[in-house]
Design an enzyme around this catalytic site. Structure first.
Site, mmCIF file in Angstrom:
data_model
loop_
_atom_site.group_PDB
_atom_site.id
_atom_site.type_symbol
_atom_site.label_atom_id
_atom_site.label_comp_id
_atom_site.label_asym_id
_atom_site.label_seq_id
_atom_site.Cartn_x
_atom_site.Cartn_y
_atom_site.Cartn_z
ATOM 1 N N HIS A 149 0.872 -1.182 0.000
ATOM 2 C CA HIS A 149 0.000 0.000 0.000
ATOM 3 C C HIS A 149 0.910 1.233 0.000
ATOM 4 O O HIS A 149 2.139 1.099 -0.033
ATOM 5 C CB HIS A 149 -0.989 -0.032 1.164
ATOM 6 C CG HIS A 149 -0.369 -0.082 2.543
ATOM 7 N ND1 HIS A 149 0.514 0.861 3.003
ATOM 8 C CD2 HIS A 149 -0.516 -0.969 3.557
ATOM 9 C CE1 HIS A 149 0.869 0.568 4.243
ATOM 10 N NE2 HIS A 149 0.268 -0.554 4.595
ATOM 11 N N HIS A 174 4.028 1.512 2.363
ATOM 12 C CA HIS A 174 5.253 0.819 1.936
ATOM 13 C C HIS A 174 5.926 1.598 0.811
ATOM 14 O O HIS A 174 7.150 1.731 0.762
ATOM 15 C CB HIS A 174 4.937 -0.600 1.435
ATOM 16 C CG HIS A 174 4.147 -1.428 2.405
ATOM 17 N ND1 HIS A 174 2.891 -1.888 2.125
ATOM 18 C CD2 HIS A 174 4.444 -1.861 3.658
ATOM 19 C CE1 HIS A 174 2.439 -2.587 3.155
ATOM 20 N NE2 HIS A 174 3.361 -2.580 4.108
ATOM 21 N N CYS A 219 2.428 -10.597 19.661
ATOM 22 C CA CYS A 219 1.489 -10.108 18.630
ATOM 23 C C CYS A 219 1.967 -10.624 17.281
ATOM 24 O O CYS A 219 3.070 -10.277 16.842
ATOM 25 C CB CYS A 219 1.416 -8.583 18.617
ATOM 26 S SG CYS A 219 0.505 -7.985 17.162
ATOM 27 N N CYS A 267 2.585 -7.827 14.634
ATOM 28 C CA CYS A 267 3.900 -7.179 14.760
ATOM 29 C C CYS A 267 5.022 -8.207 14.703
ATOM 30 O O CYS A 267 6.175 -7.845 14.565
ATOM 31 C CB CYS A 267 4.058 -6.462 16.099
ATOM 32 S SG CYS A 267 2.895 -5.161 16.446
ATOM 33 N N CYS A 278 -2.994 -5.499 21.241
ATOM 34 C CA CYS A 278 -1.784 -4.860 20.722
ATOM 35 C C CYS A 278 -2.135 -3.416 20.359
ATOM 36 O O CYS A 278 -3.128 -3.179 19.672
ATOM 37 C CB CYS A 278 -1.298 -5.606 19.473
ATOM 38 S SG CYS A 278 -0.169 -4.608 18.487
ATOM 39 N N HIS A 307 -2.133 -3.041 16.369
ATOM 40 C CA HIS A 307 -3.120 -3.762 15.565
ATOM 41 C C HIS A 307 -4.515 -3.798 16.189
ATOM 42 O O HIS A 307 -5.460 -4.255 15.546
ATOM 43 C CB HIS A 307 -2.632 -5.196 15.291
ATOM 44 C CG HIS A 307 -1.440 -5.220 14.385
ATOM 45 N ND1 HIS A 307 -0.144 -5.148 14.855
ATOM 46 C CD2 HIS A 307 -1.349 -5.246 13.030
ATOM 47 C CE1 HIS A 307 0.685 -5.151 13.824
ATOM 48 N NE2 HIS A 307 -0.008 -5.211 12.722
ATOM 49 N N LYS A 343 -2.506 4.927 11.857
ATOM 50 C CA LYS A 343 -1.577 4.392 10.867
ATOM 51 C C LYS A 343 -2.367 3.631 9.795
ATOM 52 O O LYS A 343 -3.157 2.748 10.108
ATOM 53 C CB LYS A 343 -0.603 3.429 11.555
ATOM 54 C CG LYS A 343 0.358 2.762 10.587
ATOM 55 C CD LYS A 343 1.351 1.884 11.331
ATOM 56 C CE LYS A 343 2.236 1.137 10.368
ATOM 57 N NZ LYS A 343 2.150 -0.294 10.443
ATOM 58 N N LYS A 367 -3.345 -2.331 5.876
ATOM 59 C CA LYS A 367 -4.269 -3.254 5.210
ATOM 60 C C LYS A 367 -5.124 -3.983 6.228
ATOM 61 O O LYS A 367 -6.303 -4.193 6.020
ATOM 62 C CB LYS A 367 -3.465 -4.267 4.387
ATOM 63 C CG LYS A 367 -3.132 -3.803 2.981
ATOM 64 C CD LYS A 367 -4.317 -3.999 2.038
ATOM 65 C CE LYS A 367 -4.122 -3.334 0.674
ATOM 66 N NZ LYS A 367 -3.191 -4.029 -0.185
HETATM 67 N N1 MSP Z 1 8.865 -7.182 7.784
HETATM 68 C C1 MSP Z 1 8.978 -6.113 8.689
HETATM 69 C C2 MSP Z 1 10.255 -5.335 8.474
HETATM 70 C C3 MSP Z 1 11.504 -6.137 8.545
HETATM 71 S S1 MSP Z 1 12.911 -5.175 8.214
HETATM 72 C C4 MSP Z 1 14.170 -6.131 8.653
HETATM 73 C C5 MSP Z 1 7.792 -5.179 8.518
HETATM 74 N N2 MSP Z 1 7.185 -5.243 7.348
HETATM 75 S S2 MSP Z 1 5.898 -4.386 6.908
HETATM 76 O O1 MSP Z 1 5.446 -4.948 5.667
HETATM 77 O O2 MSP Z 1 4.961 -4.312 7.973
HETATM 78 O O3 MSP Z 1 6.443 -2.984 6.534
HETATM 79 C C6 MSP Z 1 6.803 -2.070 7.490
HETATM 80 C C7 MSP Z 1 7.284 -0.798 6.854
HETATM 81 O O4 MSP Z 1 6.386 -0.333 5.836
HETATM 82 C C8 MSP Z 1 7.324 0.322 7.866
HETATM 83 O O5 MSP Z 1 8.464 0.337 8.622
HETATM 84 C C9 MSP Z 1 7.259 1.503 6.953
HETATM 85 O O6 MSP Z 1 8.523 1.668 6.356
HETATM 86 C C10 MSP Z 1 6.263 1.057 5.906
HETATM 87 N N3 MSP Z 1 4.888 1.375 6.311
HETATM 88 C C11 MSP Z 1 3.857 0.496 6.514
HETATM 89 N N4 MSP Z 1 2.726 1.207 6.829
HETATM 90 C C12 MSP Z 1 3.020 2.514 6.831
HETATM 91 C C13 MSP Z 1 2.276 3.687 7.011
HETATM 92 N N5 MSP Z 1 0.981 3.679 7.255
HETATM 93 N N6 MSP Z 1 2.939 4.857 6.862
HETATM 94 C C14 MSP Z 1 4.253 4.924 6.539
HETATM 95 N N7 MSP Z 1 4.981 3.849 6.375
HETATM 96 C C15 MSP Z 1 4.415 2.624 6.586
HETATM 97 O O7 MSP Z 1 7.492 -4.451 9.439
#
Ligand code: MSP
Length: 517
Positions: free
Chosen positions: A18, A21, A127, A130, A145, A148, A301, A304
């Site tokens: 989304h 990311h 969790c 997370c 959590c 979430h 935040k 999905k």
């Molecule tokens: N897999 C772990 C990260 C491992 S790194 C060794 C993870 N993945 S995640 O798919 O949940 O992605 C997390 C990252 O996506 C966040 O740290 C951020 O960079 C980005 N974001 C996910 N949602 C976000 C928002 N709503 N806003 C901004 N960035 C966000 O955690």
């Protein structure tokens, strides 16, 4: 030469990307493109985090084996999204690849040999969203959590532990001595406060499911997904390989990472656990962990799992890829949270991109065609414009270096405004009415074209496709070479576009937005 090495988090493959990311990945792409234009050797890594219960359960819920699920999401969702957003990553790591799993096992064994791994009993809340062991004090009422808003699960297992607590003082010392190692300031303060509160050893294996890297000496256990995932930054560049092997040489060239870009949700993993793992292995810690803020929907935040995720294509279909890349970095200070608003994005698109930047480019091309037969007139140098350009490049460069994308883009767009003001005041369309003014008219057009040459290069990392079109329309590609090869240190050198260059009309860079139903 040591490469400027930048990473994004590796994203869970439980779902498609989304815009949250995409926000991190675009920021990484802009910064690495900027560093490439500084003439540095650069390595930009992104990838996917594929182990653990979160991915495993999603695959199960979809009736597919986890590997097949991950393969499908990577090929059909993650990689195509990054291609569509023009992300120029040098490598893409998947944690299910052999190159990663083998090196994780070697690394883990080396920590055990050094006495940093021991067996113990774990009991506590976890969790799965997370993939994190929580402290009871972290939870909301009803054992939810806080990220979430879902109930945590109680885990009770015999696991392998990492002696994280042994590194507390070294970590504190590190952040006190190297404030730039964790940014922004608020993030560093949070990490320091967390460390000062004391840190427990970390359970780094799980025994109740098998979707992970097997613990090499105890194959009934798999490595805890975060311990596995954090290592991607180093396994992707040859961690644990012999120094004279290809991997070993790559490691020497890239490690330590210059910047780990992360969202603030995963700061502690990166600023506490990860450097401690490296310290235990006698490896250098990353130079900087930068935690940016969240894109919010309804004040929370965007995610999905809360059904608030917006797909990048929902926005790029309407505004185009370059406007997407521009908007979030321009509108939200990097490090702060920001709300996405369709109205704000439309307003900035129209005023900053279509009017200030796009119109300037099309007006110039039209005037050179009309008044000079499409051929660039002789070099002229407006003292104000060239002095401001110098200052703009210096400001933008130091802002980008500090990951202040907003500050950098603002400086560039202020210059764009100044060039518009220059054209408005000089009124070339009035000058053109009297042949006696031909010289002045040509000087105005040259100065405008040269300013656009600089703007194209300055904005190239942010909007690679649009600036490429402008570059060609200015006749710069034929005379100065590829736009990506232009150096930041030379942007302010005035008079680069040569007399006689062929200027052609651009297609409209930022078309008028269609009214959205
Ligand atoms: N897999 C772990 C990260 C491992 S790194 C060794 C993870 N993945 S995640 O798919 O949940 O992605 C997390 C990252 O996506 C966040 O740290 C951020 O960079 C980005 N974001 C996910 N949602 C976000 C928002 N709503 N806003 C901004 N960035 C966000 O955690």
């Amino acid at each position: 030469m040591k490469s400027f090495y930048l990473t994004t988090p590796i994203y869970y493959v439980n779902d498609a990307p989304h815009i949250g990311h995409a926000y991190t990945t675009v920021a990484g792409d802009v910064l690495t493109r900027w560093h490439r234009q500084r003439g540095e050797s650069v390595w930009f890594l992104t990838g996917t985090d594929e182990h653990g219960q979160k991915v495993m359960r999603t695959a199960e819920a979809n009736g597919v084996a986890p590997q097949a699920w991950a393969d499908k999401l990577v090929e059909d969702a993650w990689k195509p999204n990054w291609r569509a957003l023009n992300i120029a990553n040098d490598d893409f790591i998947r944690t299910t690849e052999d190159r990663h799993m083998n090196r994780v096992q070697t690394f883990l064994t080396s920590l055990k040999d050094k006495g940093y791994i021991y067996q113990g009993d774990f009991e506590g809340p976890y969790c799965v969203g997370c993939e994190e062991f929580k402290l009871p004090g972290d939870l909301l009422e009803g054992d939810l959590c806080p990220i979430h808003s879902k109930p945590v699960e109680n885990v009770k297992e015999t696991n392998w532990f990492f002696k994280l607590s042994e590194f507390t003082d070294r970590l504190l010392d590190h952040y006190k001595k190297n404030p730039e190692a964790c940014q922004p300031e608020s993030a560093r303060n949070e990490v320091v406060a967390f460390l000062e509160g004391g840190v427990r050893d970390l359970s780094i294996s799980r025994s109740t499911f098998d979707w992970g890297v097997p613990v090499p000496w105890d194959t009934d256990q798999v490595v805890y997904v975060w311990f596995d995932a954090l290592l991607n930054y180093a396994t992707a560049v040859g961690l644990t390989d012999a120094p004279d092997s290809e991997g070993g040489k790559k490691f020497a060239q890239t490690w330590p990472a210059d910047v780990h870009l992360v969202g603030k949700d995963i700061l502690r993993f990166h600023a506490v656990i990860w450097p401690a793992m490296l310290m235990a292995a006698d490896l250098e810690v990353p130079k900087k962990v930068f935690a940016h803020g969240w894109l919010l929907v309804g004040g929370e935040k965007m995610s999905k799992s809360k059904l608030t995720g917006i797909a990048p294509a929902d926005i790029t279909d309407h505004f185009g890829v370059d406007a997407f890349r521009y908007y979030f970095l321009r509108a939200i200070p990097f490090g702060s949270d920001g709300s996405f608003s369709w109205e704000d994005m439309s307003a900035r698109y129209t005023s900053e991109l279509a009017n200030d930047f796009g119109n300037l480019a099309s007006r110039l091309a039209a005037m050179v065609e009309k008044y000079c037969g499409g051929v660039l007139p002789a070099v002229a140098q407006d003292a104000d414009l060239s002095a401001s350009l110098k200052a703009t490049v210096a400001t933008a460069d130091s802002a980008m270096e500090a990951l202040d994308f907003q500050g950098g883009i603002n400086a560039i767009m202020d210059y764009c405004k100044q060039v518009n003001g220059f054209v408005t005041i000089k009124e070339p369309w009035i000058l053109a009415k009297d042949p006696a003014n031909q010289q002045i008219l040509e000087d105005v057009l040259y100065n405008t074209a040269e300013s656009l040459r600089a703007l194209a290069v300055l904005l190239h990392p942010v909007m690679p496709a649009t600036t490429e079109i402008l570059w060609e329309s200015l006749g710069a590609k034929a005379t100065l070479g590829e736009i990506g090869a232009q150096k930041v240190s030379e942007i302010a050198t005035w008079g680069q576009l040569p007399q006689g260059a062929t200027v052609t009309k651009t297609p409209v860079l930022f078309p008028r937005l269609e009214v959205k139903e």
